[in-house]
Scaffold this active site. Structure first.
Site, PDB file in Angstrom:
ATOM      1  N   ARG A  19       0.828  -1.212   0.000  1.00  0.00           N
ATOM      2  CA  ARG A  19       0.000   0.000   0.000  1.00  0.00           C
ATOM      3  C   ARG A  19       0.859   1.258   0.000  1.00  0.00           C
ATOM      4  NH1 ARG A  19      -3.188  -0.226   4.978  1.00  0.00           N
ATOM      5  NH2 ARG A  19      -1.315  -1.277   5.670  1.00  0.00           N
ATOM      6  N   ASN A  37      -6.092  -2.910   2.843  1.00  0.00           N
ATOM      7  CA  ASN A  37      -5.981  -4.350   3.075  1.00  0.00           C
ATOM      8  C   ASN A  37      -7.373  -4.925   3.286  1.00  0.00           C
ATOM      9  OD1 ASN A  37      -3.185  -4.486   2.957  1.00  0.00           O
ATOM     10  ND2 ASN A  37      -2.914  -4.313   5.156  1.00  0.00           N
TER      11      ASN A  37
END
Length: 93
Positions: A19, A37
């Protein structure tokens, strides 16, 4: 022209700065959206921006962060998207 996509990335993509690198690439490409996530171990990303920049971001998703191991990238182009949906690219949980 703008493109708005949902991207589902599976493989070893959590706990490997996926990320964080997504945000770096999105910021570099002037894209807006979110990355998060998921409970199943995948990463879900919504991204919006110029067509060619979104395409470059999707290509990066196939490679991933240095420690990741991407198995699959599913892209769904969404309608009605515009850069006004998001102000920046942010990392959610």
């Amino acid at each position: 022209m703008f493109k708005y996509c949902k991207i589902q990335i599976t493989g070893r993509v959590q706990g490997v700065a996926f990320r964080y690198y997504s945000k770096l690439n999105a910021d570099r490409l002037d894209l807006v959206g979110t990355t998060e996530n998921q409970p199943d171990g995948s990463v879900e990303t919504f991204v919006c921006g110029q067509d060619e920049c979104v395409d470059q971001f999707i290509q990066w998703c196939h490679e991933g962060s240095p420690a990741s191991r991407v198995e699959e990238v599913k892209v769904t182009e969404l309608s009605g998207g515009s850069s006004q949906l998001y102000k920046e690219f942010i990392i959610l949980r």
